[in-house]
Design an enzyme around this catalytic site. Structure first.
Site, PDB file in Angstrom:
ATOM      1  N   SER A  48      69.462  -3.648  42.970  1.00 42.33           N
ATOM      2  CA  SER A  48      69.627  -2.667  43.866  1.00 42.33           C
ATOM      3  C   SER A  48      70.898  -2.910  44.759  1.00 42.33           C
ATOM      4  O   SER A  48      70.992  -3.977  45.229  1.00 42.33           O
ATOM      5  CB  SER A  48      68.584  -2.213  44.769  1.00 42.33           C
ATOM      6  OG  SER A  48      68.475  -1.059  45.653  1.00 42.33           O
ATOM      7  N   GLU A  49      71.721  -2.103  45.008  1.00 39.97           N
ATOM      8  CA  GLU A  49      72.926  -2.721  45.814  1.00 39.97           C
ATOM      9  C   GLU A  49      72.494  -2.806  47.242  1.00 39.97           C
ATOM     10  O   GLU A  49      73.362  -3.247  47.841  1.00 39.97           O
ATOM     11  CB  GLU A  49      74.108  -1.310  45.633  1.00 39.97           C
ATOM     12  CG  GLU A  49      73.668  -0.084  46.128  1.00 39.97           C
ATOM     13  CD  GLU A  49      73.212   0.756  45.030  1.00 39.97           C
ATOM     14  OE1 GLU A  49      73.731   2.065  45.104  1.00 39.97           O
ATOM     15  OE2 GLU A  49      72.682   0.396  44.033  1.00 39.97           O
ATOM     16  N   ASN A  50      71.400  -2.382  47.616  1.00 36.93           N
ATOM     17  CA  ASN A  50      71.089  -2.834  49.042  1.00 36.93           C
ATOM     18  C   ASN A  50      70.369  -4.200  49.380  1.00 36.93           C
ATOM     19  O   ASN A  50      70.176  -4.783  50.329  1.00 36.93           O
ATOM     20  CB  ASN A  50      70.274  -1.784  49.858  1.00 36.93           C
ATOM     21  CG  ASN A  50      68.547  -1.890  48.856  1.00 36.93           C
ATOM     22  OD1 ASN A  50      68.921  -1.477  47.675  1.00 36.93           O
ATOM     23  ND2 ASN A  50      67.587  -1.911  49.530  1.00 36.93           N
TER      24      ASN A  50
END
Length: 222
Positions: A48-50
């Site tokens: 996940s890019e977060n």
């Protein structure tokens, strides 16, 4: 006329395409549902890019915390090998070409694989493009998960996208509530159909030409 697939069915079917050892990014919206259907016999690393690498299924209300969330800000569970990393490091994984697949939502997909999933209406809910442009440009393959038609009945599988492109020629597979499609340049190949639907019925609500795969069948869910 048959029965359209539910969103859970769509997520389960596209997730079955994941291969052992893949690193997969699940985009905001319907794609986040895929984490509940990871094949038990395969080792899949969700990214996940977060900043989560190695998360798993969506968390229940009792399990949820405000800090362990996916890109859609939905609580998820961490797997034993999970890592929480800086936002910049998460994007380094994307931009370094390490994603085997990105599963994204879309407004339109063209038969040559063009992807349009920019948010163009400021009145609609949700944020801007986020990491989708990086994922679309850098992942080894892009799968799209979306409804076959807009709410007013317009087709989403097109000869050419009408909306601004997120990335050209990147989409390989599209899973809709009417079946599983492969972008093939000047048409879509229909690999699987929703139960009870004929190719002719699906073509009637699709702008781009459709050609049946030699082994076309109804969607199989284990």
């Amino acid at each position: 006329m048959g029965e359209r697939l539910t969103r859970d069915m769509m997520a389960a079917r596209i997730t079955a395409e994941f291969q052992d050892g893949w690193i997969a990014n699940l985009g905001v919206g319907m794609p986040t549902m895929c984490s509940d259907y990871l094949p038990a016999e395969k080792s899949i690393i969700l990214h996940s890019e977060n900043g989560l690498i190695g998360y798993g299924r969506n968390a229940t209300v009792e399990e949820a915390t405000p800090y362990v969330v996916n890109a859609g800000v939905l609580p998820v569970m961490l797997t034993p090998h999970a890592a929480v990393v800086h936002h910049a490091d998460a994007f380094a994984v994307i931009r370094g070409g390490h994603l085997d697949v990105g599963v994204l939502g879309a407004y339109e997909v063209a038969m040559n694989g063009d992807l349009a999933n920019w948010k163009t209406d400021p009145k609609k809910r949700g944020g801007g493009i986020g990491g989708a442009m990086d994922i679309a440009a850098c992942a080894k393959r892009i799968f799209v998960l979306m409804e076959h038609q807009t709410r007013d009945g317009r087709p989403r599988l097109l000869k050419r996208c009408n909306l601004p492109l997120t990335a050209p020629g990147v989409v390989s597979l599209v899973m809709t509530d009417l079946g599983l499609f492969e972008a093939a340049g000047d048409h879509f190949v229909v690999h699987e159909t929703a139960p009870g639907f004929t190719l002719e019925e699906i073509q009637a609500v699709t702008e781009a030409p459709l050609i049946a795969a030699p082994n076309m069948r109804e969607v199989q869910l284990s």
